[in-house]
Design a protein around this motif. Structure first.
Motif, PDB file in Angstrom:
ATOM      1  N   ILE A  43       0.865  -1.115   0.169  1.00  0.00           N
ATOM      2  CA  ILE A  43       0.028  -0.046   0.105  1.00  0.00           C
ATOM      3  C   ILE A  43       0.847   1.331   0.003  1.00  0.00           C
ATOM      4  O   ILE A  43       0.636   2.125  -0.784  1.00  0.00           O
ATOM      5  N   ALA A  44       1.894   1.357   0.835  1.00  0.00           N
ATOM      6  CA  ALA A  44       2.956   2.357   0.902  1.00  0.00           C
ATOM      7  C   ALA A  44       3.497   2.645  -0.342  1.00  0.00           C
ATOM      8  O   ALA A  44       3.695   4.063  -0.699  1.00  0.00           O
ATOM      9  N   ALA A  45       3.838   1.835  -1.136  1.00  0.00           N
ATOM     10  CA  ALA A  45       4.760   1.823  -2.101  1.00  0.00           C
ATOM     11  C   ALA A  45       3.968   2.923  -3.487  1.00  0.00           C
ATOM     12  O   ALA A  45       4.649   3.705  -3.689  1.00  0.00           O
ATOM     13  N   PRO A  46       2.903   2.420  -3.954  1.00  0.00           N
ATOM     14  CA  PRO A  46       2.180   3.250  -4.777  1.00  0.00           C
ATOM     15  C   PRO A  46       1.718   4.607  -4.257  1.00  0.00           C
ATOM     16  O   PRO A  46       1.778   5.812  -4.937  1.00  0.00           O
ATOM     17  N   LEU A  47       1.571   4.740  -3.036  1.00  0.00           N
ATOM     18  CA  LEU A  47       1.106   5.955  -2.368  1.00  0.00           C
ATOM     19  C   LEU A  47       2.373   6.721  -2.519  1.00  0.00           C
ATOM     20  O   LEU A  47       2.189   8.168  -2.669  1.00  0.00           O
TER      21      LEU A  47
END
Length: 98
Positions: A58-62
């Protein structure tokens, strides 16, 4: 343009080729893409609850979204949410959000 949760989701999960292509084209050709904090919270919730994504996925694309030159978002709040997410906390304060 203002990007809603669905537009952002399509670019991340790539589960429908036509919708993904259209969403990517919209984001790439817009002079400015406004993303609300509510949209980010909904995006996190959908990725977790519907797609079973873990915190790192989740954190990576954000982070990619935040580092995109034409995206306008409340960066301090979004980065604070990412820091909390990285530490095992909730990205946002909604009860159902991770």
């Amino acid at each position: 343009m203002t990007a809603d949760t669905n537009v952002l989701l399509r670019t991340i999960v790539d589960d429908d080729e036509a919708q993904t292509t259209r969403a990517v084209d919209l984001l790439e050709t817009a002079d400015m893409v406004a993303v609300s904090l509510q949209t980010l919270c909904e995006l996190v919730w959908v990725l977790r609850s519907r797609y079973g994504a873990d915190r790192a996925d989740i954190a990576a694309p954000l982070r990619t979204l935040l580092n995109t030159s034409n995206v306008v978002v409340n960066r301090p709040a979004a980065e604070a949410g990412l820091s909390l997410l990285d530490a095992g906390g909730r990205f946002c304060r909604w009860r159902h959000c991770i």
